[in-house]
Each structure stands twice: as structure tokens, then as C-alpha cells.
Design a protein around this motif. Sequence first.
Motif, mmCIF file in Angstrom:
data_model
loop_
_atom_site.group_PDB
_atom_site.id
_atom_site.type_symbol
_atom_site.label_atom_id
_atom_site.label_comp_id
_atom_site.label_asym_id
_atom_site.label_seq_id
_atom_site.Cartn_x
_atom_site.Cartn_y
_atom_site.Cartn_z
ATOM 1 N N SER A 49 -6.416 -6.818 -10.852
ATOM 2 C CA SER A 49 -5.326 -6.960 -9.925
ATOM 3 C C SER A 49 -4.173 -7.081 -11.177
ATOM 4 N N SER A 64 -4.370 -12.786 -3.622
ATOM 5 C CA SER A 64 -4.604 -11.816 -2.269
ATOM 6 C C SER A 64 -3.398 -11.801 -1.323
ATOM 7 N N ILE A 72 -6.040 5.432 -5.968
ATOM 8 C CA ILE A 72 -5.922 5.221 -4.403
ATOM 9 C C ILE A 72 -4.475 5.340 -3.977
ATOM 10 N N GLY A 106 -4.117 8.046 -1.195
ATOM 11 C CA GLY A 106 -4.132 7.316 -0.053
ATOM 12 C C GLY A 106 -2.742 6.583 0.098
ATOM 13 N N MET A 119 -1.478 1.975 -0.529
ATOM 14 C CA MET A 119 -2.727 1.323 -0.203
ATOM 15 C C MET A 119 -3.579 0.297 -1.169
ATOM 16 N N PRO A 120 -3.104 0.463 -2.675
ATOM 17 C CA PRO A 120 -3.888 -0.218 -3.619
ATOM 18 C C PRO A 120 -3.889 -1.743 -3.179
ATOM 19 N N TYR A 121 -2.678 -2.176 -2.893
ATOM 20 C CA TYR A 121 -2.580 -3.483 -2.472
ATOM 21 C C TYR A 121 -3.127 -4.045 -1.202
ATOM 22 N N LEU A 122 -3.382 -3.289 -0.506
ATOM 23 C CA LEU A 122 -4.190 -3.635 0.768
ATOM 24 C C LEU A 122 -5.487 -3.680 0.501
ATOM 25 N N THR A 123 -6.143 -2.522 -0.480
ATOM 26 C CA THR A 123 -7.623 -2.642 -0.880
ATOM 27 C C THR A 123 -7.808 -3.755 -1.700
ATOM 28 N N PHE A 124 -6.837 -4.221 -2.636
ATOM 29 C CA PHE A 124 -7.091 -5.467 -3.596
ATOM 30 C C PHE A 124 -7.217 -6.573 -2.642
ATOM 31 N N ALA A 167 -8.063 -7.008 0.455
ATOM 32 C CA ALA A 167 -9.311 -7.047 0.992
ATOM 33 C C ALA A 167 -10.426 -7.675 0.125
ATOM 34 N N ILE A 168 -10.473 -6.910 -0.920
ATOM 35 C CA ILE A 168 -11.326 -7.384 -2.053
ATOM 36 C C ILE A 168 -11.281 -8.931 -2.535
#
Length: 382
Positions: free
Chosen positions: A216, A275, A346, A350, A354-359, A361-362
Motif C-alpha cells: 500500500s 484501509s 488495476i 479497471g 480501483m486500486p484503492y478500493l481493492t487495497f 478490501a484486502i
Amino acid sequence: MNRIILLLNITGLLIGISYGLHNPIVPIFSKNEIGASYGELGLIGLANFVPYMLIPVLVGMLLHRYNSGVLLCIGIGLNTVSVFLLSLAKTVPEIMILRGLTGVAHAFFWPPSEAIISGVSEGSTRVKNIARFTGFFVAGFMIGPLAGTFILEGLDVSYRGLFEIATFVMASSVIFGLQLTKKQIQRENGVFSFSAIRQVIKFPLVIMILIYCASSFGMILTIYPAFLNDRSMSAIDIELLFFVFGAARVITLALADRLVRYAGVTLVTSIITISIGLAISFVAFSMQEFIMAMLLMGFGFSIIFPLTLEIILRKTSKQSQGIIIGAYETTFGIGWSIGPIAAGMIAEYGGNSMPYLTFFAIGIVISSISLIKKKMLEPQSI
């Protein structure tokens, strides 16, 4: 304060200022002047951080044989060259090569610095001294963007001119770094051992947290400025946001010796705040929203690294700590390398948010696992 620690802190401050001056601008420079796509920005970030997957272990081996101050000065020299040549770069491949050199230089900065601190610290003072040193570096990283704002706006300097000024600041740090080569810093008498590296694997939860946070963090350093620019933030705005980011980190690091008493709670809280900061970034468009995201992420990123290193060092012998520090930094480098390339790909396919939404969630998944196994992170369990 110990004289060696003082010299090291001043060195870290100057290097941090240089990083703060030029690092947030590199993605904008690459995108706007060189014409790099998000995918290419990811590759530039990957080139920057891949050396950090490999070189720290080598540096850890060298710490057994050579003066840590000498190794630190090698890192400063390499960094100075890489930042200066960046001012002359004209293509994406050239930037990738130079960022790769910066990654090598960075590997000669942190492990020797941490080894110097570990060698002159006793007991509970180690995490405090490491946090304080990190705080000086981060303070520089906070001052740098603020100075960069004045230079870009007040003095009407170009991006390339800013890189040249950052080169001068980086070179000046060698004055203090050279003083560390004259000090009788104790070198370790141990020898390289793969069993020493395997000791890091005994902390799977710590490794998971470290890789997520490093990934991140790598994304924030390499992709985020270009994303901010797409969200109508100017170069001046971006420098100010990274100033806020640095300020949050400095304040948090000042509390590190207190927060270490509650390591488990602190680490879980840090992952959650990172997050949330990423989630805010996903939906943010205004300066105020991005300031809130930066404050949250600044808190989260600052405390995780000294705490996770302390967790590992408490269970390792003094003789093997050079290799352990190298292996730890290599793990950090793996995360650093994953973040930019994953975020770049991403964003390319995408959408840039989108990378910030993906990370995010992780991060929620990892914070949940960490909360369940929090006892593994508490001082009494390590």
C-alpha cells in the motif's frame, strides 16, 4: 542523545528532505512531461522497488564485515547520482533505470542505519531510537514537499530544476554520514546463515501485515500522485498533501515508545486506518477529503514498520541481527514491489480509482485476521 544516534538522525533528516522534494513529483513528471501511462507508472515503481527485494540481504551480509557508516555513505552516493540523472531523463526506460538505482541506494540506507541503532541501543531503547530515526527521516519527507511547493510556485522552478535542488540536499547528507565512518561502531562477528534468514519466516502474521502495508505504501509513493493529479489536484496541492502525510507520521512516531506497549491493538488499528484512508481516496474529489485520507494513512504507515521490526528482533540473537534486518527489509521490498505494479495494472484496466478500493478490501481481511490472532503481536507473546 548518543552522538552516533544524533549524527545518524541528521543524516536521515537531510535524506528525507531530498526524498520529499522530488519523490511526489516523479509520477507527475513521468505522466505529464514524459507521457507515461498508468501501466508504465507501475513499471517505474516496480523498477524502483525490485532491488529492495534482493539487495538488503546482501547488505545484511556486508554488515558482518564492513563499517556500517561506510555502507551508508555508499547508499548516499548512489542516491545522489540517481536523483541528478533524473533531471536529465527523457524516456520511460531511462526513468526506470534511474529509479532502479535509487532502489539499490535505498537498500544501502536503511539496513546500515538500523544496524547502527541496534548496535548502540540497549533493551527497550531500541524501538524508541529506531522510531526517532524514522521520525527524523519522515520529518524531512514532510519538510521536503513544503519546500517543493515554495520552489515550484514561488521561484517558478521546473520539475527538472527541483530534481537538481534535491540532488544538492542529498549530497549534503554525506558530510554527517562520513562522521559515522570514524566512530567505532561495533561490527557483528557472526557469519551469513540461511537459518538466520529463516527466523523471519517464524512470524507469518507479521510478514502478512508487513507485505500488505509495504504494498500500500509503495502504491501511495508511486501511483497516488498521478491519481491525485487526475482528480484535479495540482503539483502544489500534491506537495501540500504529502506534507500533511509526513506531519501525521512524525506525530505518531513521537508516540512509538508508548504505543509499543500495546503492539497488537496498535498494529490492528494501523491497518484499519490505512484501509479507511484508501476507501476515502476511492470516493474523494476535494482537498479536504484527501487531507483526511492522508492523515489516516500517515498514522497507519508510520508505526507499523518500527513495531514489526521490534517484534522480530526481540526473538533473535544480537549476533544475527544484521542478516535479520536484511531479511526484514527484503520482505518489505517484496511488498514495495507488489504495490506499484499491481496498482498500475488495476488502474490501467479497471480505472484509476480501483486500486484503492481493492487495497481497502484486502486491508479489511488482513485486519480481521490480525484482530483474531492479536495475541501473537503482543509484547508478552514475543
